[in-house]
Structures are given as C-alpha cells and as structure tokens.
Design a protein around this motif. Sequence first.
Motif, mmCIF file in Angstrom:
data_model
loop_
_atom_site.group_PDB
_atom_site.id
_atom_site.type_symbol
_atom_site.label_atom_id
_atom_site.label_comp_id
_atom_site.label_asym_id
_atom_site.label_seq_id
_atom_site.Cartn_x
_atom_site.Cartn_y
_atom_site.Cartn_z
ATOM 1 N N GLY A 156 0.392 -1.117 0.110
ATOM 2 C CA GLY A 156 0.453 0.106 -0.105
ATOM 3 C C GLY A 156 0.525 1.509 -0.048
ATOM 4 O O GLY A 156 2.475 0.900 -0.187
ATOM 5 N N SER A 157 0.272 2.458 -0.370
ATOM 6 C CA SER A 157 1.162 3.899 -0.193
ATOM 7 C C SER A 157 1.433 3.751 1.179
ATOM 8 O O SER A 157 1.919 5.115 1.287
ATOM 9 C CB SER A 157 -0.080 4.649 -1.075
ATOM 10 N N ASP A 158 0.857 3.701 2.410
ATOM 11 C CA ASP A 158 0.967 4.154 3.317
ATOM 12 C C ASP A 158 2.658 3.153 3.890
ATOM 13 O O ASP A 158 2.729 3.912 5.015
ATOM 14 C CB ASP A 158 -0.094 3.619 4.654
ATOM 15 N N ILE A 159 3.424 2.641 3.267
ATOM 16 C CA ILE A 159 4.821 2.300 3.569
ATOM 17 C C ILE A 159 5.070 2.798 2.488
ATOM 18 O O ILE A 159 5.623 2.288 1.346
ATOM 19 C CB ILE A 159 4.667 0.302 3.392
ATOM 20 N N PRO A 160 6.682 3.502 3.004
ATOM 21 C CA PRO A 160 7.382 4.344 2.350
ATOM 22 C C PRO A 160 8.376 2.941 1.466
ATOM 23 O O PRO A 160 8.890 1.875 2.714
ATOM 24 C CB PRO A 160 8.495 5.613 2.849
ATOM 25 N N ILE A 161 9.019 3.535 0.322
ATOM 26 C CA ILE A 161 10.453 2.954 0.162
ATOM 27 C C ILE A 161 11.021 3.397 -0.358
ATOM 28 O O ILE A 161 10.669 4.626 -0.849
ATOM 29 C CB ILE A 161 9.570 2.195 -1.182
ATOM 30 N N VAL A 162 11.749 3.858 0.489
ATOM 31 C CA VAL A 162 13.268 4.420 0.089
ATOM 32 C C VAL A 162 14.588 3.755 -0.516
ATOM 33 O O VAL A 162 14.808 2.333 0.193
ATOM 34 C CB VAL A 162 14.010 5.184 1.552
ATOM 35 N N PRO A 163 15.075 4.260 -0.899
ATOM 36 C CA PRO A 163 16.190 4.002 -2.668
ATOM 37 C C PRO A 163 16.915 3.623 -2.106
ATOM 38 O O PRO A 163 17.718 5.169 -1.563
ATOM 39 C CB PRO A 163 16.335 4.048 -3.871
ATOM 40 N N ALA A 164 18.525 3.103 -1.309
ATOM 41 C CA ALA A 164 19.600 3.407 -0.729
ATOM 42 C C ALA A 164 20.196 2.587 -1.004
ATOM 43 O O ALA A 164 20.507 1.248 -1.787
ATOM 44 C CB ALA A 164 19.456 3.076 0.394
ATOM 45 N N SER A 165 21.451 2.551 -1.110
ATOM 46 C CA SER A 165 22.806 1.923 -1.110
ATOM 47 C C SER A 165 23.599 1.705 0.269
ATOM 48 O O SER A 165 24.464 2.823 0.678
ATOM 49 C CB SER A 165 24.124 2.134 -2.095
ATOM 50 N N ALA A 166 23.853 0.370 1.119
ATOM 51 C CA ALA A 166 24.017 0.671 2.329
ATOM 52 C C ALA A 166 24.829 0.541 2.553
ATOM 53 O O ALA A 166 26.488 1.179 2.741
ATOM 54 C CB ALA A 166 23.339 -0.641 3.946
ATOM 55 N N ARG A 167 26.016 0.019 0.891
ATOM 56 C CA ARG A 167 28.165 -0.631 1.197
ATOM 57 C C ARG A 167 28.140 1.713 0.791
ATOM 58 O O ARG A 167 29.521 1.973 1.087
ATOM 59 C CB ARG A 167 28.060 -1.299 -0.632
ATOM 60 N N GLU A 168 27.475 2.232 -0.528
ATOM 61 C CA GLU A 168 27.970 3.338 -0.655
ATOM 62 C C GLU A 168 27.676 4.474 0.200
ATOM 63 O O GLU A 168 27.820 5.335 -0.626
ATOM 64 C CB GLU A 168 27.819 3.285 -2.412
ATOM 65 N N LYS A 169 27.166 4.175 0.893
ATOM 66 C CA LYS A 169 26.502 5.111 1.993
ATOM 67 C C LYS A 169 25.436 6.085 1.152
ATOM 68 O O LYS A 169 25.144 7.371 1.649
ATOM 69 C CB LYS A 169 27.136 6.163 2.810
ATOM 70 N N ILE A 170 24.539 5.504 0.003
ATOM 71 C CA ILE A 170 23.729 6.229 -0.095
ATOM 72 C C ILE A 170 22.495 6.475 0.336
ATOM 73 O O ILE A 170 21.806 5.050 0.533
ATOM 74 C CB ILE A 170 23.710 5.996 -1.917
ATOM 75 N N GLY A 171 21.072 7.015 0.425
ATOM 76 C CA GLY A 171 20.389 6.932 1.030
ATOM 77 C C GLY A 171 19.698 7.327 2.077
ATOM 78 O O GLY A 171 19.238 6.436 2.922
ATOM 79 N N ILE A 172 20.520 6.702 2.952
ATOM 80 C CA ILE A 172 20.751 6.356 4.316
ATOM 81 C C ILE A 172 19.509 7.321 5.391
ATOM 82 O O ILE A 172 18.952 6.903 6.025
ATOM 83 C CB ILE A 172 22.330 6.025 5.500
#
Lengths: 392, 235, 237
Positions: free
Chosen positions: A362-378
């Motif tokens: 559902g739209s109530d759950i946010p989805i965030v793109p990230a790269s934990a390794r590259e410290k992107i989107g943290i």
Amino acid sequence: MIKKSHIPKLDDFLDGGIPEGTSVLFCAYPGIGSETFGYQILNGRLQEGDKGFIFTNVAEPSSIIYEFNKYGWDLEKNIDEENVFFVDGSSYFIGSPVMGKYSIENYSQIKEVVKKAINDVPSGVGVINNLSTLVDYLGVEETLETIHEWNEFAKLNKTVLIYIFTKWDYEEQFIDEIKSSVDCLVNVNTIEDRVIIGQGFMVVSSSWTTPSNEMALFFIIQPGGVRIYIPKILVTGPHNAGKSTFVKAISKKSVSVDRKALGKFKTTIAMDIGHMEYKGFVADVFGTPGQERFDLILDVLAKEAVGAFILVDSTLPETFARAKEMISKCKAEAIPKIIVANKTDLPGALTTEKIREIMKLGSDIPIVPASAREKIGINEAMDAFLALLYRD
Amino acid sequence: MRLCVESGVPGFDDLGYSDLGCGIPENTVTLIYGPPKTGKSIFSHQFAYHGLLNGESCLCILTDYGINELKQNMMGFGWFLETQIQNDMFYVIDAISRLTGDVFPDSNTYKLTSLNDPADMMVKVGIGTRFVLKRSDDFRSVFDSLTTSLAFNPDKLVIRFYRAYMHRLKEARGTAIVNYTEGVASDVVENAIKSVSDNIIRLDGEYLTIERMGGLKNIKAPYRITDKGVTVEKE
Amino acid sequence: MIPHIESGVHGFDELGNFKGGGGIPENTVTLIYGPPKTGKSIFSYQFAYHGLIIEEPCLYMLIDYTMKDLKQNMMEFGFNMERYLENDNFHVINAVTTNREDLMVDSEVYRYSSVKNPIDIMVKVGEGASLVHKKNPRFRAVIDSLTTLLLYNENMLIVRILKAYIMRIKAAGGTVIITYTEGSTDSNKETMIKSMVDNIIRLDGEYLTIEAMKGMGKRRAPYNITDKGMVVGKGIL
C-alpha cells in the motif's frame, strides 16, 4: 531557583529541572495519559519538603489518592500533614460529597479558588488536571484569560504550575495560543500503527533553555511511575539483502555477534547490534538473521520493537516474497515500518515503483532507495522512518 | 477482504445491498439513534454477540449500565458472555460503575473509568483497541451510549471524544456501533453527532430506518423486539 | 425469564399476562409520569405498602410532602404505616422537614436531609441502600417526586444525581419507582430521564399506558382511584 522535575530524562532536556514560578504544559494526544507526569512531579516535590495542590475536574480526590497508592506514593499522609491539598472541582458535579480544602460547585468560581490555592503554596507546585475539560466549560477566551492570570499569580508566588492537557480536535489557533501561554511545553506523543504501540515525550519549547528535539520513549508502571526505555529498532529482510551493512551505516557504533558460516557469503547467524542516534532519536538497532530457522528470534525481538526497516535487494525480485513473509512473521504488520530498497546502485536494480507493484504494498508504507555499502540514501531512510514514527 | 460484516440482527442484512454488499460496511462507525426504549442497546448487543460467535473480539464501552447489567440483559435473550470473557475476547471499558460507590477490581479485559474524565476514557480505548486487535484481526466495538456522557460533560467535549474514538477505531480497522437517544441534546449537537457518523440507523419503536449506509438511503422496515432480540420484518 | 415483583396496584399485574405472574420486573427502575394529580403518588404508596406487607423493606425518599402527610394519605386507603415504622422496614430519607417540625427521631432508618442539598441526599441514599439490602436483598425504593428536586436545583445536576441513585439502588438489588410531573424540566432532560429508566408508565387521569417495560410491549388500560387506591381495568393492546 531550579527544582528537579523527578521525571527521568526530563531534567536533562530542561537543563536541570523546572525553575520556580514557571508553568509547564503536558500536551497529550488523545489515548495517552499525561496526568502521571503531573502526579510524579508533585510527589517528588512533596518528598523534597515542598508544598503543593491538585486541582481536579475529572476525578474525585478519593480516586486520585487511590491512583497515587498504586504508584507507591503516599498522598494521604501528605494531606494529613497539610503538605498538599485538593481543589475538588469534580465531586459536586457527579453528586458526591466534596473533599479537600477547596471545592468548586460552579465553574465561575474556578479562577479565584485556584488563585487562593496558589497563594497557599509559595515556592511549591500546583497540578491542574485537566485543562482541556476546562476549555469546554469556560470557552476558549475565558480559559486563556484564566491561565494568564494564574500564571502571573504563580510567578509572583514562585509556584510552579503543571497543566495536564488533552489535545482533542481544537482549532489550531487555540492550540497555538495555549502553547504560547506557558513557559514550557512538553508533547506526549504516540507511536502507532493501527493501534498505539508506544509513547514518547519531547520538550517542544521552554523559556529557560533550548529544547534538544529529543524524544524519550516511556512507559508507566505501577508502582513506579514514568520509566524511560531505549526503543528497539528492527532491521530485517531476506538473506543477503545487506542488513549487517545497513545496521553499521545507521549506527554510531555496532557489533556483529556472528561467525563465518560456510558458503560464499558472510552471513549473520546471531545478529548485528547497533546504537542509532539520529536527530534526537535514540534507539538500539537489531539486525536479525535472514534465514527461516531464525524466525523465532525475530518473533521475540519484534515484540519489543517500535519500528522496522525491511531491507530488500533491489536486484533480486525473487526474494521479495520472502521479504513479505518476514514482514508478517515478525509482526511488523503492527509496527511502523519502511522498506529500504538496497543495492540500488547495482545494475539491474528495480525502481521503487516496480518494487511496490511486485510486493503489492500500500502507499502508506514508504520505500526508500539506498545503497548501504555506498552510504547512499541512509539519511533519507532514517528521515522517512522518523516521519513515520512521529506521524509528521 | 470482506467489505461488510453481518449485523447479527435477523432480517437486517436482507434489507438491501449497499455498494459494499449486505450487512454493515466494515471499518465504519454506525450511529443508532431514536427515542428512549426502542431497542438501540439490544441491537448493539446482537451485533457484538454475533461477532464473538464468529471469533471476532469486541471492545465494549459502557456508560449507561455496568458489566453486570449488561450480562443480565444479554442473558435475557440467551446470549451468554462468560466463555468469551474467559477467552479474553470481550474487552469492557466501564465508565459508570464507579457511581455505585463500590470498588470493582480491574482485570485484563475489564477497565474502570469515569464518565466525566474523557481523557482517561480515551486512554482505556487506546489500550483496549491494542488488546482486541491482538486477539483477532477483525474486531467489533460497541459504545453504549453517547446519551449519559452528555449529562456529565459539556456537549462539545462529548463530540470531541466521539471523534477521537472514531479515529482510533478506524485506524485499528474495527467496525463499531454507537448508540444515542434522540432528543437528549440540542439540534445543533444532534446534527453534529449525525454528521460525524459514517452510517445512521434510526429506531422509533415500530420502524427501523437506514437513513444512510454505504450508498443505501432511507430504507424503512418494521421491526419487533422478540426473544431473539431486534428482528426486522418484511414490509 | 425475568423475575417480577408484585406492584400492589390492583389489576396492574394482570396487564402483562406473563407465565410466571405479572408485575414489575425485579431490579429495574420504573418512571411514573404524567400531568399533576393523576395518581402518581398513589401508585408509589401502593407499591411501597404492598412490599412492606410481604416483608420487602422500602427506602422512601420524601420530597413533596411531610411524613405526617404521607401517613394520612396512606391511611385514606387503609394503609397503616405505624407498625412498619416500628419494625424498621420502612426507611425514610426526609428531604422536606427538619426533625423539630416532623417529630420523628433522626435515626438509622429515618434520616433527615434537604431538598436543596441533593449531594447530602445521595450520601444518605448510599448508606440507606446498603442497610436495606442487608435486611433483604429484595427491596423497594421510591422517589416521590423528582419534580420538586428539579425545582430547587440545577436540572442537569439532578439528572446526574438520578443516574448515581439508579446505579446505587440497582447494584444493591432494589426495584425502584420514580414519580415525575411531565414538563417540569426541558424536553432534552425529560428525554434523558426517560432514557435512564428501564420502564415508563404514563398516567393521564383516565388511562394508564405502559410505554415501555422490560420484556413486554406497549399496554394501555383505564384506571380509577378508589378507596382501595388505584384500580386498573382490563388492558387494551
């Protein structure tokens, strides 16, 4: 002179405590009780030898004494010793005999009677429970005027006034005016997902110190009163989604309680434990094992968690079903959660829209793109998480 | 996912298919109103009991009578709650029994509060929704009734409480019935109560009227109160 | 299914025509209302007196008339109160007169209060209810009438106090009659009062109408006031 509030953590937030003659408003979201804060402050001050009173228009003195007893605080003895008294604005209205030094049989008497009470406890403390009920009896204008007068009077008298307030569906303007009428505002918030699963307080404004913006999660125990706890945050997701790396990325410090398992990848078989401190939010982070044989651990951890990061590998849609299963397995259904679409920097990574579609979220759950390794989107992930938690 | 829940009131669910099917639309709050003694409470008891028989837990807020009277009244129709209470399926917030002057101990599923302390009532609703949701994913709630609350609080506060209750119930995805005695408050207050509610059903002693419910409008049918409770008849 | 107690009003108990005998459902509250002088008090005298005869004690709230008047009024129908005052089965909360005027000794079973002090009345109701209950858990209670209480006090306060009264007496097991002259408060509060009771009976001088009663439908019957008290005729559905 500043006096301790006797509420754990609150004194840290307030630079030592509450200065004499000031007013503090506890503003609670409906569904969360905040009168315990008022009672605990009063009890602490009584133990220090100060005097105080309780104005009540929501409970009879006898039931407040009973409540105090459940917390393990002896109000009755203090009443007998004339350290504390009631302004009983409740009993008469429900047809019970009034009790206490002062009583109210008509709402027009309230302003003056409470002033007398303030006068009786110089350098002491008065608890006003409940301000929101007063509003609908007196009207907005008169309530504001009454508060101003009490606060002025209390300042001269060096009495601390603690207001208990429930934030019903009032006009925003009125809320703003109430807030600006007091020296210090403490918000008591809920953490919820379908139902209330946690509660926290935060100093929003204070005339004697700069608020830290930190939220302290608490529960109330009897006996005991307000107790602070460090919430647990869950980081979970299918095998090899990058949970350990993510825990490290959001934590100031972290340890891996693991050993090298057989096979190609380094796998968490115990768990990763970290400590997150972000924009005033403090939590212990638990990265859980991904394999099915550890679902039991997940169950145990989820019971104490206030929120979850669900990690998925954006390049491996075939693992999404397992991610969905873990969401329901870890009871994350009933705690605030966001999906972290990890490895978004790798070739073949799906977009968040695509992931939402495949996972049927559902739209109530946010989805965030990230790269934990590259410290992107943290940071984005943590911001989205806090927004969800605080329901901004 | 279901769209409607069975009311448990014989004949009621056949009154017409709304946009959502037959019965009471799920995750809504239905106001049942009408003059005194027309069967509003009985309707809500049927609704609660039917849910319990289907394995749905129930959050019950009592402001007009206490738990003992509730049990007695329901027993009169052969609806027994003991098993459901033992199984923690029936959660009661009792806002009136303190007036008897006796002390009743709280339990897992029984919480005392006071009518003139809506903030505390709301705290108990918060704990209650969490509890019943753990017992079953689908749950019902009965709030019987707004009437007495209006004698103990300013009208505005009652409406504020009602809104907060509705919000809490709907967040938790429960389905609720709320009773109100027509004519105990001013027209302004009465209209506010109606406009806040999702669905409105009126009982006048002879006829049941669905004034508004999931696309249904002004459906009227005679009813009787029999030993099976409120029974809606064919016109 | 619901146990009933005898009303003491001639012909009334036959109206219901129940298998287990008619009467008033036990442990409920009945509102008797209507215009002035239609026999509401007389209904409550019969209800109270009949209970005393069959050893059900009574907690009587004296509001509209003095004890002397009550005794006289009851005597008109041949009800002699003296022995029940002596055997302590008739408990009185006298909210009309002081003991100097009334000549009854303030005692456990005979309490003085004031119509202008409903809170004090409630304290005495609480004590009275537990005392009567100890004597016999099946007891009766009468408020005659609510009208005067409303006249002397803020009306919503009386509504709240009535709620507390009902909760107390019911918890103690009592069966209650409350009389009320229609129109003595605004229609909102009148409806509120009706919503709080279990049974509603209206007296209009000619007909007695059971507007609501637990476990039965509406009934209507003619009635007369005779030297035996109220006599209810055959019911019409």
